[in-house]
Design a protein around this motif. Structure first.
Motif, PDB file in Angstrom:
ATOM      1  N   LEU A 149       1.030  -1.228   0.004  1.00 34.37           N
ATOM      2  CA  LEU A 149      -0.182  -0.003  -0.013  1.00 34.37           C
ATOM      3  C   LEU A 149       1.000   1.256  -0.008  1.00 34.37           C
ATOM      4  O   LEU A 149       2.004   1.273   0.871  1.00 34.37           O
ATOM      5  CB  LEU A 149      -0.866  -0.017   1.348  1.00 34.37           C
ATOM      6  N   ASN A 150       0.405   2.228  -0.885  1.00 35.82           N
ATOM      7  CA  ASN A 150       1.253   3.553  -0.801  1.00 35.82           C
ATOM      8  C   ASN A 150       0.504   4.522  -0.116  1.00 35.82           C
ATOM      9  O   ASN A 150      -0.493   4.116   0.638  1.00 35.82           O
ATOM     10  CB  ASN A 150       1.592   3.992  -2.138  1.00 35.82           C
ATOM     11  N   GLU A 151       1.023   5.663   0.316  1.00 32.35           N
ATOM     12  CA  GLU A 151      -0.081   6.574   1.073  1.00 32.35           C
ATOM     13  C   GLU A 151      -1.498   6.797   0.647  1.00 32.35           C
ATOM     14  O   GLU A 151      -2.137   6.894   1.655  1.00 32.35           O
ATOM     15  CB  GLU A 151       1.060   7.937   1.123  1.00 32.35           C
ATOM     16  N   ILE A 152      -1.428   7.208  -0.843  1.00 37.25           N
ATOM     17  CA  ILE A 152      -2.720   7.387  -1.287  1.00 37.25           C
ATOM     18  C   ILE A 152      -3.696   6.068  -0.741  1.00 37.25           C
ATOM     19  O   ILE A 152      -4.953   6.189  -0.397  1.00 37.25           O
ATOM     20  CB  ILE A 152      -2.865   7.525  -2.460  1.00 37.25           C
ATOM     21  N   ASP A 153      -3.203   4.817  -1.144  1.00 41.25           N
ATOM     22  CA  ASP A 153      -3.843   3.854  -0.585  1.00 41.25           C
ATOM     23  C   ASP A 153      -4.276   3.505   0.680  1.00 41.25           C
ATOM     24  O   ASP A 153      -5.487   3.163   1.074  1.00 41.25           O
ATOM     25  CB  ASP A 153      -2.971   2.555  -0.985  1.00 41.25           C
ATOM     26  N   ILE A 154      -3.343   3.973   1.602  1.00 35.75           N
ATOM     27  CA  ILE A 154      -3.615   4.002   3.059  1.00 35.75           C
ATOM     28  C   ILE A 154      -4.749   5.117   3.320  1.00 35.75           C
ATOM     29  O   ILE A 154      -5.712   4.547   4.319  1.00 35.75           O
ATOM     30  CB  ILE A 154      -2.425   4.262   3.812  1.00 35.75           C
ATOM     31  N   GLY A 155      -4.879   6.114   2.649  1.00 31.84           N
ATOM     32  CA  GLY A 155      -5.709   7.105   3.218  1.00 31.84           C
ATOM     33  C   GLY A 155      -7.095   6.716   2.542  1.00 31.84           C
ATOM     34  O   GLY A 155      -8.266   6.772   3.271  1.00 31.84           O
ATOM     35  N   LEU A 156      -7.494   5.693   1.602  1.00 31.69           N
ATOM     36  CA  LEU A 156      -8.587   5.311   1.043  1.00 31.69           C
ATOM     37  C   LEU A 156      -8.969   4.233   1.984  1.00 31.69           C
ATOM     38  O   LEU A 156     -10.190   3.843   2.079  1.00 31.69           O
ATOM     39  CB  LEU A 156      -8.335   4.629  -0.361  1.00 31.69           C
ATOM     40  N   CYS A 157      -8.069   3.539   2.693  1.00 38.03           N
ATOM     41  CA  CYS A 157      -8.755   2.524   3.675  1.00 38.03           C
ATOM     42  C   CYS A 157      -9.238   3.114   4.775  1.00 38.03           C
ATOM     43  O   CYS A 157     -10.254   2.583   5.574  1.00 38.03           O
ATOM     44  CB  CYS A 157      -7.381   1.887   4.357  1.00 38.03           C
ATOM     45  N   PHE A 158      -9.312   4.655   5.117  1.00 33.51           N
ATOM     46  CA  PHE A 158     -10.245   5.194   6.164  1.00 33.51           C
ATOM     47  C   PHE A 158     -11.662   5.323   5.486  1.00 33.51           C
ATOM     48  O   PHE A 158     -12.440   5.591   6.379  1.00 33.51           O
ATOM     49  CB  PHE A 158      -9.613   6.596   6.428  1.00 33.51           C
ATOM     50  N   LEU A 159     -11.765   5.099   4.421  1.00 34.91           N
ATOM     51  CA  LEU A 159     -12.967   5.265   3.828  1.00 34.91           C
ATOM     52  C   LEU A 159     -14.120   4.157   4.401  1.00 34.91           C
ATOM     53  O   LEU A 159     -15.228   4.358   4.461  1.00 34.91           O
ATOM     54  CB  LEU A 159     -13.251   4.869   2.556  1.00 34.91           C
ATOM     55  N   ALA A 160     -13.530   2.910   4.658  1.00 31.80           N
ATOM     56  CA  ALA A 160     -14.152   1.889   5.261  1.00 31.80           C
ATOM     57  C   ALA A 160     -14.733   2.065   6.641  1.00 31.80           C
ATOM     58  O   ALA A 160     -16.039   2.067   6.635  1.00 31.80           O
ATOM     59  CB  ALA A 160     -13.353   0.597   5.232  1.00 31.80           C
ATOM     60  N   ILE A 161     -14.239   2.557   7.612  1.00 25.41           N
ATOM     61  CA  ILE A 161     -14.784   2.897   8.825  1.00 25.41           C
ATOM     62  C   ILE A 161     -15.546   4.096   8.885  1.00 25.41           C
ATOM     63  O   ILE A 161     -16.318   4.252   9.587  1.00 25.41           O
ATOM     64  CB  ILE A 161     -13.669   3.225   9.859  1.00 25.41           C
ATOM     65  N   GLY A 162     -15.000   5.273   7.757  1.00 25.67           N
ATOM     66  CA  GLY A 162     -15.959   6.335   7.764  1.00 25.67           C
ATOM     67  C   GLY A 162     -17.098   6.198   7.121  1.00 25.67           C
ATOM     68  O   GLY A 162     -18.314   6.661   7.387  1.00 25.67           O
ATOM     69  N   GLY A 163     -17.139   5.118   6.074  1.00 25.41           N
ATOM     70  CA  GLY A 163     -18.603   4.716   5.510  1.00 25.41           C
ATOM     71  C   GLY A 163     -19.473   4.199   6.318  1.00 25.41           C
ATOM     72  O   GLY A 163     -20.757   4.512   6.390  1.00 25.41           O
ATOM     73  N   GLY A 164     -19.035   3.179   7.204  1.00 22.26           N
ATOM     74  CA  GLY A 164     -19.937   2.624   8.179  1.00 22.26           C
ATOM     75  C   GLY A 164     -20.400   3.641   9.125  1.00 22.26           C
ATOM     76  O   GLY A 164     -21.621   3.675   9.496  1.00 22.26           O
TER      77      GLY A 164
END
Length: 511
Positions: free
Chosen positions: A313-328
């Motif tokens: 994972l690069n920095e942008i990919d890791i940032g996108l990972c926050f979408l999961a918890i934020g989406g919930g």
């Protein structure tokens, strides 16, 4: 005698004669009109509009915190200091995030919501300008401006909760609070992505210019459209306040103000610290703070743990990972509000049916929603034990999926569930706190903020050490165990709540 009978007949037949019976009929009509008077002059659509504005302002509390995270390594390099030193600005931010609403929230309960909203956004805007221009040789100034930034942004959540207490009845507050928390939940979801993109493409200073523009826009929006809602100043909204409290474009409540309405008594400044001495309130504050602290521990370790466990994972990919918890969390803000309103209606219907079937008529059906008759704790906390159980199981499972480095989809799915349950739980508790003290809704939300941010800052300061010592699996088992140990506080709230409310009513009556 005949003359007396004729006189009585005239008094009953002709209301204009001014007899005893017409006087009673007029008094009953006035009482009926008073009882049917709405809680607020605003229509339901106007209330949703007001809550939406408050939600937009509340977005800045988490956004200013989360948008900063992806740029921490870059800022550390720019200031020629360690990441640990820059992390101190995060800790300082959280401390001020907890303390400042105690001041702003108390002021909002006394002098009005609108001027405090504008003041907070003005402080945030100027602090962002300072951060965008801060010289890299002045690390101390970075710390100071981050504290000022927190003081400006953090209180918007407490102010928005105060607005909901002003305009919403208990039957409406669940839905309103669900919409309101949409703003604070968008921050954790989008903040890391926005911060990462801005820091990567335009440099770390662009983050603060972005926040400056956003806060200035929100300031202008509130100045133009948001009316004053504090009931001590405007009552149900029909009292016309001084020009300082009026929006530039009064599009809500237009034509329904009463120029002859009696102005409420002059407000007094209440000490919010005394709220900590209410046992039912303190119990809810501690329970909510524990869940919030665990949530924040999970949120702040996403970057470091995912970077180490999934090195592709690069920095942008890791940032996108926050979408999961934020989406919930975003999904939960919509559904949990509807659930709270549905639980309130269900509880009310059950009590009305019971009152109608009671042969002694100890409680009339129309009186079941009065504070002394309605079990508001049961209505608000009915689903909380289930959500808490799912929260604990998800927390422990999430840690072990990271420990075993399973497919990345699994922890991301667990993040969605985790985000949903934590928001559903905190929304129920926060709505109940407003129900308990609606006249001090900003103050009670400020108390909630100071307790949960203090505990959150404590856990954030040690969670990386714990993860490095025992691994993410056992770390989240430990955090889940803390939540499990605190879960009986839900039933304690239901048990002691009515007694504490009765004690406060008796004290107010005696006073």
């Amino acid at each position: 005698m005949a003359h007396a009978r004729q006189t009585l007949h005239n008094s009953v037949t002709f209301p204009g004669a001014g007899g005893v019976v017409p006087h009673r009929l007029e008094e009953q009509r006035d009482n009926k009109q008073a009882s049917e008077k709405p809680y607020s002059i605003y229509t339901r659509q106007e209330k949703w509009f007001i809550v939406m504005i408050a939600s937009l302002a509340a977005l800045f509390s988490p956004l200013t915190a989360m948008v900063y995270f992806p740029a921490i390594p870059t800022i550390a390099s720019a200031f020629h200091t360690s990441i640990e030193s820059i992390n101190l600005s995060v800790t300082a931010y959280m401390i001020l995030q907890g303390i400042s609403p105690m001041f702003w929230g108390t002021m909002a309960d006394s002098i009005g919501r609108r001027p405090i909203f504008l003041g907070c956004l003005l402080v945030l805007c100027f602090s962002c300008i300072g951060l965008a221009l801060v010289p890299t040789s002045a690390y101390w100034l970075l710390m100071l401006l981050r504290c000022i930034q927190a003081a400006g942004s953090a209180s918007t959540v407490a102010l928005g909760a105060g607005v909901i207490g002003d305009i919403g009845t208990p039957a409406e507050r669940g839905g309103f609070f669900g919409l309101f928390t949409l703003g604070p939940q968008v921050g954790p979801a989008l903040g890391p992505i926005i911060g990462g993109v801005l820091a990567d493409k335009l440099g770390w200073r662009s983050i603060f210019w972005f926040l400056c523009i956003m806060s200035a826009t929100c300031f202008a929006f509130i100045l133009t459209f948001l009316p004053e809602t504090l009931r001590r100043l405007v009552g149900d909204g029909s009292v016309i306040p001084s020009p300082f409290y009026r929006p530039l474009v009064p599009i809500v409540g237009k034509g329904r103000v009463n120029r002859d309405a009696q102005k409420p008594p002059k407000p007094t400044l209440n000490n919010p610290l005394r709220l900590f001495f209410y046992l039912d309130v303190l119990n809810l504050l501690v329970f909510n703070a524990v869940l919030y602290a665990v949530f924040y521990a999970v949120n702040t370790t996403i970057s470091t743990i995912f970077a180490s466990k999934y090195p592709f994972l690069n920095e942008i990919d890791i940032g996108l990972c926050f979408l999961a918890i934020g989406g919930g969390m975003i999904i939960s803000t919509v559904l949990s509000g509807r659930m709270l309103d549905a639980d309130f209606r269900r509880t009310k219907a059950r009590l009305v049916k019971k009152a109608e079937e009671d042969p002694e008529k100890r409680i009339l059906p129309k009186d079941v929603t009065k504070e002394e008759n309605f079990p508001i704790e049961r209505a608000r906390l009915r689903m909380i034990p289930i959500f808490t159980a799912i929260f604990i199981l998800t927390c422990t499972g999430y840690g072990w999926t990271l420990q075993r480095e399973v497919n990345i989809a699994v922890p991301l799915i667990l993040q969605v569930i985790f985000g949903y349950t934590v928001v559903a739980t905190m929304n129920g508790v926060q709505t109940l706190l407003i129900d308990l003290l609606p006249s001090q809704s900003s103050s009670i939300t400020a108390c909630n903020n100071v307790v949960r941010c203090s505990l959150g800052a404590l856990i954030v300061s040690v969670v990386d050490l714990i993860v490095n010592a025992i691994g993410p699996g056992w770390t989240y088992v430990l955090l889940g165990g803390i939540c499990l140990a605190c879960s009986p506080m839900i039933w304690l709230a239901i048990w002691i709540g009515p007694r504490c409310r009765a004690k406060r009513r008796a004290g107010n009556t005696a006073a």
